[in-house]
Scaffold this motif. Sequence first.
Motif, mmCIF file in Angstrom:
data_model
loop_
_atom_site.group_PDB
_atom_site.id
_atom_site.type_symbol
_atom_site.label_atom_id
_atom_site.label_comp_id
_atom_site.label_asym_id
_atom_site.label_seq_id
_atom_site.Cartn_x
_atom_site.Cartn_y
_atom_site.Cartn_z
ATOM 1 N N GLN A 178 -43.257 42.602 15.417
ATOM 2 C CA GLN A 178 -42.325 41.617 15.978
ATOM 3 C C GLN A 178 -42.342 41.696 17.500
ATOM 4 O O GLN A 178 -42.326 42.782 18.087
ATOM 5 N N HIS A 179 -42.399 40.510 18.148
ATOM 6 C CA HIS A 179 -42.369 40.424 19.603
ATOM 7 C C HIS A 179 -41.280 39.445 20.039
ATOM 8 O O HIS A 179 -40.988 38.461 19.336
ATOM 9 N N PHE A 180 -40.706 39.731 21.185
ATOM 10 C CA PHE A 180 -39.726 38.819 21.795
ATOM 11 C C PHE A 180 -40.172 38.523 23.229
ATOM 12 O O PHE A 180 -40.403 39.453 24.011
ATOM 13 N N ILE A 181 -40.311 37.226 23.552
ATOM 14 C CA ILE A 181 -40.726 36.796 24.891
ATOM 15 C C ILE A 181 -39.592 35.995 25.516
ATOM 16 O O ILE A 181 -39.052 35.064 24.893
ATOM 17 N N LEU A 182 -39.245 36.343 26.725
ATOM 18 C CA LEU A 182 -38.280 35.562 27.510
ATOM 19 C C LEU A 182 -38.994 35.103 28.773
ATOM 20 O O LEU A 182 -39.565 35.922 29.499
ATOM 21 N N SER A 183 -38.999 33.795 29.045
ATOM 22 C CA SER A 183 -39.658 33.289 30.251
ATOM 23 C C SER A 183 -38.758 32.308 30.984
ATOM 24 O O SER A 183 -37.997 31.550 30.375
ATOM 25 N N GLU A 186 -41.867 44.742 29.175
ATOM 26 C CA GLU A 186 -43.013 44.499 30.037
ATOM 27 C C GLU A 186 -42.670 43.255 30.868
ATOM 28 O O GLU A 186 -42.533 42.155 30.323
ATOM 29 N N ILE A 187 -42.504 43.435 32.175
ATOM 30 C CA ILE A 187 -42.097 42.330 33.045
ATOM 31 C C ILE A 187 -43.287 41.864 33.874
ATOM 32 O O ILE A 187 -43.901 42.659 34.589
ATOM 33 N N VAL A 188 -43.605 40.580 33.747
ATOM 34 C CA VAL A 188 -44.677 39.961 34.523
ATOM 35 C C VAL A 188 -44.041 38.914 35.434
ATOM 36 O O VAL A 188 -43.305 38.045 34.962
ATOM 37 N N SER A 189 -44.311 39.009 36.727
ATOM 38 C CA SER A 189 -43.722 38.074 37.678
ATOM 39 C C SER A 189 -44.815 37.413 38.509
ATOM 40 O O SER A 189 -45.598 38.089 39.174
ATOM 41 N N PHE A 190 -44.882 36.086 38.420
ATOM 42 C CA PHE A 190 -45.795 35.317 39.258
ATOM 43 C C PHE A 190 -45.000 34.853 40.481
ATOM 44 O O PHE A 190 -44.530 33.716 40.543
ATOM 45 N N ALA A 191 -44.833 35.761 41.432
ATOM 46 C CA ALA A 191 -44.009 35.479 42.602
ATOM 47 C C ALA A 191 -44.632 34.373 43.430
ATOM 48 O O ALA A 191 -45.846 34.347 43.664
ATOM 49 N N LYS A 193 -43.883 38.249 13.523
ATOM 50 C CA LYS A 193 -42.950 37.262 14.067
ATOM 51 C C LYS A 193 -42.926 37.370 15.582
ATOM 52 O O LYS A 193 -42.957 38.475 16.144
ATOM 53 N N VAL A 194 -42.893 36.202 16.256
ATOM 54 C CA VAL A 194 -42.765 36.152 17.710
ATOM 55 C C VAL A 194 -41.668 35.159 18.059
ATOM 56 O O VAL A 194 -41.711 33.996 17.623
ATOM 57 N N THR A 195 -40.686 35.586 18.805
ATOM 58 C CA THR A 195 -39.670 34.689 19.345
ATOM 59 C C THR A 195 -39.987 34.432 20.809
ATOM 60 O O THR A 195 -40.171 35.383 21.573
ATOM 61 N N TRP A 196 -40.072 33.162 21.174
ATOM 62 C CA TRP A 196 -40.310 32.804 22.578
ATOM 63 C C TRP A 196 -39.129 31.991 23.082
ATOM 64 O O TRP A 196 -38.972 30.839 22.739
ATOM 65 N N TRP A 197 -38.307 32.626 23.889
ATOM 66 C CA TRP A 197 -37.198 31.931 24.553
ATOM 67 C C TRP A 197 -37.721 31.486 25.915
ATOM 68 O O TRP A 197 -37.904 32.300 26.796
ATOM 69 N N LYS A 198 -37.989 30.197 26.034
ATOM 70 C CA LYS A 198 -38.706 29.692 27.195
ATOM 71 C C LYS A 198 -37.845 28.794 28.081
ATOM 72 O O LYS A 198 -36.799 28.303 27.667
ATOM 73 N N ASN A 199 -38.314 28.627 29.327
ATOM 74 C CA ASN A 199 -37.655 27.740 30.300
ATOM 75 C C ASN A 199 -36.194 28.122 30.530
ATOM 76 O O ASN A 199 -35.318 27.248 30.649
ATOM 77 N N ALA A 246 -45.500 47.138 25.150
ATOM 78 C CA ALA A 246 -44.128 46.852 24.752
ATOM 79 C C ALA A 246 -44.071 45.563 23.946
ATOM 80 O O ALA A 246 -44.831 44.626 24.169
ATOM 81 N N ASN A 247 -43.144 45.517 22.976
ATOM 82 C CA ASN A 247 -42.960 44.314 22.158
ATOM 83 C C ASN A 247 -41.938 43.370 22.758
ATOM 84 O O ASN A 247 -41.662 42.308 22.203
ATOM 85 N N LEU A 248 -41.362 43.758 23.887
ATOM 86 C CA LEU A 248 -40.388 42.948 24.606
ATOM 87 C C LEU A 248 -41.026 42.512 25.918
ATOM 88 O O LEU A 248 -41.486 43.349 26.699
ATOM 89 N N HIS A 249 -41.088 41.211 26.154
ATOM 90 C CA HIS A 249 -41.829 40.673 27.299
ATOM 91 C C HIS A 249 -40.942 39.729 28.104
ATOM 92 O O HIS A 249 -40.292 38.834 27.539
#
Length: 338
Positions: free
Chosen positions: A106-111, A130-135, A64-70, A2-5
Amino acid sequence: MANLHVIIGEDDYLVSEAAKRIVGDGQGLEVVDSLNSTNEDLQLADLREADASFSTPPFLDPSKVTWWKNVGFLPHGGKGGPSAAVKEGLEKFAKKLATNPLPDNQHFILSGPRLLMTSVFAKTLKTAAEIVSFAAGKPWEAAKSAAVRVIDMAGEMNLKFERGAADAFVARVGTDSRSLMSELGKMRDYLGPKCHTVTADDIAAVSSQGVGVEPEVWSVTDAIGARKLDAALGALSRFEGENGFAVMATTVIEKLFRQLAELKDAKMRGILDEATEGMNPWSVKKTIAFLDNWSLQELRVARARFMALREKAVSSAGSIDVLVTTELIRVMRSKGRR
């Protein structure tokens, strides 16, 4: 893929490393950082900026990669969640993310640190991202996971831990990956190019206690075993004032004297190897070194005194915290037959 993370976790090192694998060489990277967005206006402004970046395809760049972080204001339940306006904006944006597939380049990352997986926001993204969770998990689970992780980190620095030492390293430094990496770097410099094995003694000599890491009980038992009264009293004082202090302290100290008495007796009878079979090698090495500081009679008397004090701590209606210190001074200053 997935291009959405969506990457969630309070360990910012793990989150950053996961995002960097997607970012790659950084070509066409746009970053929206919400670390300091602590009010509604700033959060809504970040949301608009992330939306604008997502909606703008890579015209001239090959990717293009957008990283919306924190993003600390995602829905996570409990206190500190988003305001009604921010929550509504997040849900609208999640719907847009889920219903507008990105092109291959194109990828979009939200963290962010926390996300309630049963929230409307998370459920909307679940099928498209694609959801990754470091619980974080429970403390002992986090410690176990960190011990496995730090062994891998050490391997990348051409280091290895002696048996049981990775657990001791995590207990001292904490479970935060960035702190673990920093302390491993310090350990690498300390050992030098010719030494590659980290021992418990190395950890005690070099590694700093992590911020927010609760003082470990072993700091008390190590000082008692070494028969260093001032160090034992100092270590014990960090636990004073906590609920159940007397019960906890007498239980831990009685267990130490019981183990030392058993090993002292085994050593005198020539069966020490049999008595220590199955124990952690570094723990055995440390504990055996304590035996020369005590006579068998002293250990048996000390154990008996702390057994009696523990029974009093359990049954007493009043506080007997001061008696723990008094009894410890008495047994450590004893000059019984060695």
